[in-house]
Design an enzyme around this catalytic site. Structure first.
Site, PDB file in Angstrom:
ATOM      1  N   GLU A   1     -55.045  -9.343   8.948  1.00 53.68           N
ATOM      2  CA  GLU A   1     -53.745  -8.668   8.846  1.00 53.68           C
ATOM      3  C   GLU A   1     -53.338  -8.316   7.419  1.00 53.68           C
ATOM      4  O   GLU A   1     -52.586  -7.364   7.208  1.00 53.68           O
ATOM      5  CB  GLU A   1     -52.665  -9.532   9.520  1.00 53.68           C
ATOM      6  CG  GLU A   1     -51.354  -8.787   9.676  1.00 53.68           C
ATOM      7  CD  GLU A   1     -50.369  -9.473  10.599  1.00 53.68           C
ATOM      8  OE1 GLU A   1     -50.782 -10.290  11.455  1.00 53.68           O
ATOM      9  OE2 GLU A   1     -49.156  -9.197  10.460  1.00 53.68           O
TER      10      GLU A   1
ATOM     11  N   ARG B   1     -45.071   0.574  20.815  1.00 52.30           N
ATOM     12  CA  ARG B   1     -44.032  -0.343  20.318  1.00 52.30           C
ATOM     13  C   ARG B   1     -42.982   0.316  19.442  1.00 52.30           C
ATOM     14  O   ARG B   1     -41.812  -0.054  19.485  1.00 52.30           O
ATOM     15  CB  ARG B   1     -44.691  -1.442  19.500  1.00 52.30           C
ATOM     16  CG  ARG B   1     -45.336  -2.412  20.391  1.00 52.30           C
ATOM     17  CD  ARG B   1     -45.926  -3.522  19.616  1.00 52.30           C
ATOM     18  NE  ARG B   1     -46.701  -4.260  20.578  1.00 52.30           N
ATOM     19  CZ  ARG B   1     -47.583  -5.173  20.284  1.00 52.30           C
ATOM     20  NH1 ARG B   1     -47.795  -5.476  19.027  1.00 52.30           N
ATOM     21  NH2 ARG B   1     -48.230  -5.795  21.224  1.00 52.30           N
TER      22      ARG B   1
ATOM     23  N   SER C   1     -55.369  -5.944  16.722  1.00 47.87           N
ATOM     24  CA  SER C   1     -55.488  -6.624  15.418  1.00 47.87           C
ATOM     25  C   SER C   1     -56.465  -7.791  15.448  1.00 47.87           C
ATOM     26  O   SER C   1     -57.210  -8.000  14.482  1.00 47.87           O
ATOM     27  CB  SER C   1     -54.130  -7.079  14.898  1.00 47.87           C
ATOM     28  OG  SER C   1     -53.511  -7.858  15.853  1.00 47.87           O
ATOM     29  N   LEU C   2     -56.509  -8.536  16.540  1.00 53.44           N
ATOM     30  CA  LEU C   2     -57.518  -9.597  16.615  1.00 53.44           C
ATOM     31  C   LEU C   2     -58.895  -8.939  16.583  1.00 53.44           C
ATOM     32  O   LEU C   2     -59.829  -9.438  15.955  1.00 53.44           O
ATOM     33  CB  LEU C   2     -57.332 -10.417  17.894  1.00 53.44           C
ATOM     34  CG  LEU C   2     -56.072 -11.292  17.938  1.00 53.44           C
ATOM     35  CD1 LEU C   2     -55.893 -11.912  19.319  1.00 53.44           C
ATOM     36  CD2 LEU C   2     -56.115 -12.394  16.878  1.00 53.44           C
TER      37      LEU C   2
ATOM     38  N   HIS D   1     -41.958  -5.894  17.243  1.00 55.25           N
ATOM     39  CA  HIS D   1     -42.306  -6.106  18.653  1.00 55.25           C
ATOM     40  C   HIS D   1     -41.011  -6.003  19.456  1.00 55.25           C
ATOM     41  O   HIS D   1     -40.010  -6.619  19.102  1.00 55.25           O
ATOM     42  CB  HIS D   1     -42.938  -7.490  18.831  1.00 55.25           C
ATOM     43  CG  HIS D   1     -43.628  -7.657  20.145  1.00 55.25           C
ATOM     44  ND1 HIS D   1     -42.950  -7.707  21.341  1.00 55.25           N
ATOM     45  CD2 HIS D   1     -44.943  -7.786  20.462  1.00 55.25           C
ATOM     46  CE1 HIS D   1     -43.816  -7.865  22.331  1.00 55.25           C
ATOM     47  NE2 HIS D   1     -45.039  -7.902  21.819  1.00 55.25           N
TER      48      HIS D   1
ATOM     49  N   GLY E   1     -53.788 -10.710  23.933  1.00 59.39           N
ATOM     50  CA  GLY E   1     -55.246 -10.756  23.954  1.00 59.39           C
ATOM     51  C   GLY E   1     -55.909  -9.787  22.991  1.00 59.39           C
ATOM     52  O   GLY E   1     -55.351  -9.446  21.956  1.00 59.39           O
TER      53      GLY E   1
ATOM     54  N   GLU F   1     -51.287  -3.138  28.221  1.00 58.27           N
ATOM     55  CA  GLU F   1     -50.179  -3.231  27.254  1.00 58.27           C
ATOM     56  C   GLU F   1     -49.755  -1.831  26.840  1.00 58.27           C
ATOM     57  O   GLU F   1     -50.452  -0.849  27.121  1.00 58.27           O
ATOM     58  CB  GLU F   1     -50.595  -4.075  26.047  1.00 58.27           C
ATOM     59  CG  GLU F   1     -50.771  -5.547  26.412  1.00 58.27           C
ATOM     60  CD  GLU F   1     -51.140  -6.450  25.242  1.00 58.27           C
ATOM     61  OE1 GLU F   1     -51.218  -5.966  24.107  1.00 58.27           O
ATOM     62  OE2 GLU F   1     -51.368  -7.639  25.503  1.00 58.27           O
TER      63      GLU F   1
ATOM     64  N   ARG G   1     -49.597   0.040  14.928  1.00 60.47           N
ATOM     65  CA  ARG G   1     -50.790  -0.533  15.553  1.00 60.47           C
ATOM     66  C   ARG G   1     -50.709  -0.485  17.078  1.00 60.47           C
ATOM     67  O   ARG G   1     -49.673  -0.821  17.665  1.00 60.47           O
ATOM     68  CB  ARG G   1     -50.935  -1.993  15.103  1.00 60.47           C
ATOM     69  CG  ARG G   1     -52.039  -2.736  15.794  1.00 60.47           C
ATOM     70  CD  ARG G   1     -52.123  -4.147  15.271  1.00 60.47           C
ATOM     71  NE  ARG G   1     -50.943  -4.921  15.544  1.00 60.47           N
ATOM     72  CZ  ARG G   1     -50.810  -5.756  16.563  1.00 60.47           C
ATOM     73  NH1 ARG G   1     -51.796  -5.943  17.407  1.00 60.47           N
ATOM     74  NH2 ARG G   1     -49.689  -6.446  16.722  1.00 60.47           N
TER      75      ARG G   1
ATOM     76  N   HIS H   1     -43.070  -8.050  13.427  1.00 65.34           N
ATOM     77  CA  HIS H   1     -44.212  -8.654  14.119  1.00 65.34           C
ATOM     78  C   HIS H   1     -45.528  -8.474  13.383  1.00 65.34           C
ATOM     79  O   HIS H   1     -46.335  -9.401  13.298  1.00 65.34           O
ATOM     80  CB  HIS H   1     -44.290  -8.006  15.505  1.00 65.34           C
ATOM     81  CG  HIS H   1     -45.379  -8.505  16.380  1.00 65.34           C
ATOM     82  ND1 HIS H   1     -45.434  -9.814  16.812  1.00 65.34           N
ATOM     83  CD2 HIS H   1     -46.456  -7.882  16.939  1.00 65.34           C
ATOM     84  CE1 HIS H   1     -46.504  -9.961  17.590  1.00 65.34           C
ATOM     85  NE2 HIS H   1     -47.144  -8.808  17.665  1.00 65.34           N
TER      86      HIS H   1
ATOM     87  N   TYR I   1     -50.534 -17.995  17.607  1.00 68.09           N
ATOM     88  CA  TYR I   1     -49.443 -17.584  18.508  1.00 68.09           C
ATOM     89  C   TYR I   1     -49.766 -16.339  19.326  1.00 68.09           C
ATOM     90  O   TYR I   1     -48.946 -15.902  20.121  1.00 68.09           O
ATOM     91  CB  TYR I   1     -48.154 -17.356  17.700  1.00 68.09           C
ATOM     92  CG  TYR I   1     -47.672 -18.646  17.066  1.00 68.09           C
ATOM     93  CD1 TYR I   1     -46.897 -19.537  17.807  1.00 68.09           C
ATOM     94  CD2 TYR I   1     -48.034 -18.990  15.776  1.00 68.09           C
ATOM     95  CE1 TYR I   1     -46.487 -20.739  17.254  1.00 68.09           C
ATOM     96  CE2 TYR I   1     -47.628 -20.191  15.214  1.00 68.09           C
ATOM     97  CZ  TYR I   1     -46.865 -21.062  15.957  1.00 68.09           C
ATOM     98  OH  TYR I   1     -46.466 -22.252  15.432  1.00 68.09           O
TER      99      TYR I   1
ATOM    100  N   ASP J   1     -48.333 -13.785   1.216  1.00 67.30           N
ATOM    101  CA  ASP J   1     -48.899 -14.321  -0.041  1.00 67.30           C
ATOM    102  C   ASP J   1     -50.065 -13.478  -0.569  1.00 67.30           C
ATOM    103  O   ASP J   1     -50.164 -13.228  -1.772  1.00 67.30           O
ATOM    104  CB  ASP J   1     -49.386 -15.767   0.140  1.00 67.30           C
ATOM    105  CG  ASP J   1     -48.258 -16.719   0.493  1.00 67.30           C
ATOM    106  OD1 ASP J   1     -47.099 -16.270   0.569  1.00 67.30           O
ATOM    107  OD2 ASP J   1     -48.534 -17.921   0.694  1.00 67.30           O
TER     108      ASP J   1
END
Ligand code: FAD
Ligand code: SIN
Length: 506
Positions: free
Chosen positions: A365, A280, A381-382, A233, A52, A118, A376, A341, A48, A212
């Site tokens: 994550e 954020r 994070s990606l 977010h 980027g 961003e 963050r 988020h 999702y 989990d």
């Protein structure tokens, strides 16, 4: 009960798990790897991701120093500077590998990579595939991994608990796609289980993001940190009854979108000089306060002044979703509200992704590396997921591990049918308790929510002695345990002190 053996067990098929499989296989194409996902292979937070990946690319305007400074500033003094330096300077190499693996990123009119902006970034540095970067990553990497002869993929496998003996992780147990209790013995186990947004009533995260990995870590005494820093977010579509609220990427605010109150006024410039492009935490807090003033009513995203054809081309996912919901973005304001988020904290890992248990690692994550601190920076994070998977692959392929798992009471697992609706009630109740204010609100609200969730946890434990006898039951327990740890960390110090002194008096 069936037993499977592998060398490397990777739990999770988001960017962290997929890229680790790829890096490992590039170094050693014969290494037996088992890759698990809880539902389908592509259902995860990565799928999702919209905005980027943050990477310094235009070295004439931008620099590692600026990206580092932006990250540290967003993290409010809680980042580990060494980690920040490392991740940011490795980014261009990891980006090149993604491109080599076939991930396509948008180009600008000069043929270079198009760099988006961003919140919290002092420069345009977000590489992206329109507003569906995560979809592009998953759909390009999955076929590559599926072709690797050394990687076995098991989808719809629900991992319940780690198997830890004498400080070593020897694998895990769980249920396969048919509900068959299964033990997986591994020389190294890597948690890449993603986030925990589903703990909250309103979240941008899909149904699988239930904490989990963190809950397994709690039950195995694996150290965690900073769980209270849940990032909200600011601009999810206001859809209070949906289990996953649709995200409207921050890149759209970087493109010029405004946030308005019910009088049609921009109010964020009063809160921060960067207005809609403040970090954020600042924007979500201001929106939550505005919503409180307006008795819980949403605020609005204004896209009406943006060039429509270019917008459609750059942000097709957002444009299409708004249209499907009946919004004409050239005329209508879009109702928005903050949504849970991103989990900034998680399982503590060192620079190679190792936890405090031998042979157990965590990336992506679910891990806490020290990169994000209290908040963050967007699109970091990606980046973190791929930098750590790369470094962990180097470590795992240069280290010899052994395993000698014995069957004992820790390894037993049995499947039982459950009354789904009864378990669902626990989940619904939890999600009703868990809101923005539950962790960032008044002290009394945080204490009250903590007490409600602790009570819920007690009732759950009384009703279900064997939380691990069914995936849905275990997942619900994971949600409540994760919520409790988030709240426990969020409690005001005065409350914790009071509790401790009462205990010592007894
Ligand atoms: P995930 O991608 O969430 O993968 C988790 C995997 O673990 C899944 O395969 C799941 O099935 C598996 N799993 C979980 N529990 C179990 C279990 N018990 N048993 C077996 N398997 C299990 N970040 C950015 O940097 N840029 C962005 O533009 C961006 N946009 C975002 C937009 C949205 C809507 C969301 C929700 C997040 C966004 N993020 C973005 C955050 C980013 O997407 C995630 O932090 C990142 O994708 C996490 O990757 P991961 O591999 O750690 O976990
Ligand atoms: C977004 O596209 O707004 C999400 C980016 C992120 O979470 O880093």
């Amino acid at each position: 009960m069936q037993k499977i053996q592998t060398d490397i067990l990777i739990v999770g098929s988001g960017l962290a798990g997929l890229s680790l499989s790829k890096y490992l296989s590039e170094i050693n194409p014969n290494l037996p790897i088992l890759l698990l996902s809880k539902t389908s292979i592509d259902e995860c937070n990565t799928y999702y991701a919209q905005g980027g990946i943050a990477v310094v690319h235009d070295f004439l305007k931008d620099s590692y120093k600026q990206h580092v400074e932006d990250t540290l500033k967003a993290g409010k003094g809680l980042c580990d500077e060494k980690v920040v330096q490392h991740v940011i300077t490795e980014a261009p190499k990891r980006l090149n590998e993604l491109l080599q693996w076939g991930v396509e990123l948008d180009k600008n009119s000069q043929g270079g990579l198009d760099l988006g902006l961003e919140g919290g970034h002092s420069q345009n540095r977000i590489v992206h595939h329109k507003d569906k970067t995560g979809y592009e990553i998953e759909t390009k990497l999955i076929p590559l991994i599926e072709k690797l002869p050394n990687v076995t993929i098991k989808t719809s496998f629900f991992a319940t608990d780690l198997i830890i003996e004498n400080g070593h992780c020897l694998g895990l147990k769980g249920f396969d796609e048919k509900g068959e209790p299964t033990i997986i013995e591994a020389k190294a186990t890597v948690l890449a289980t993603g986030g925990s947004g589903q703990v909250f009533g309103v979240t941008s995260n899909p149904f699988v993001s239930t904490g989990d990995g963190v809950a397994m870590a709690i039950r195995s005494n694996v150290a965690l940190q900073n769980m209270k820093y849940i990032q909200f977010h600011p601009t999810a579509m206001f859809e209070p009854r949906k289990s996953q609220a649709f995200l409207i990427t921050e890149a759209i605010r970087g493109y010029g979108a405004h946030i308005l109150n019910s009088n049609g006024e921009r109010f964020l410039l009063e809160v921060h000089k960067n207005g809609e492009l403040a970090t954020r935490d600042v924007v979500s807090k201001a929106i939550s306060e505005q919503m409180k003033k307006e008795n819980g009513k949403n605020v609005w995203l204004d896209l009406r002044h943006l060039p429509i054809e270019d917008f459609k081309n750059k942000f097709p996912k957002v444009f299409n979703y708004c249209s499907q919901q009946g919004f004409d973005i050239t005329q209508d304001l879009i109702p928005i509200a903050p949504a849970a988020h991103y989990q900034c904290g998680g399982i503590i890992v060192d620079e190679k992704g190792a936890t405090d248990k031998l042979q157990l690692f965590a990336i992506g994550e679910c891990s806490y590396t020290g990169l994000h601190g209290a908040n963050r920076l967007a699109s970091n994070s990606l980046l973190e997921a791929i930098v750590y998977s790369h470094d962990l692959a180097d470590y795992l392929t240069s280290t010899v591990f052994t395993t000698q798992l014995k069957f004992n009471e820790n390894t037993v697992l049995t499947y039982k049918n459950i009354h789904h609706d009864e378990v669902l009630q626990f989940r619904n109740q939890l999600q009703r308790f868990m809101k923005y204010e539950s962790i960032y609100g008044e002290k009394q609200t945080i204490i009250k929510t903590y007490q409600l969730v602790s009570e819920l946890l007690k009732r759950f434990r009384m009703k279900y002695k064997k939380y691990d006898s069914h995936p849905f039951l275990c997942e619900t327990y994971n949600l409540i345990q994760t919520a409790e740890i988030i709240l426990k960390e969020s409690l005001p110090v005065s409350y914790k002190r009071n509790k401790i002194s009462k205990k010592t008096k007894l």
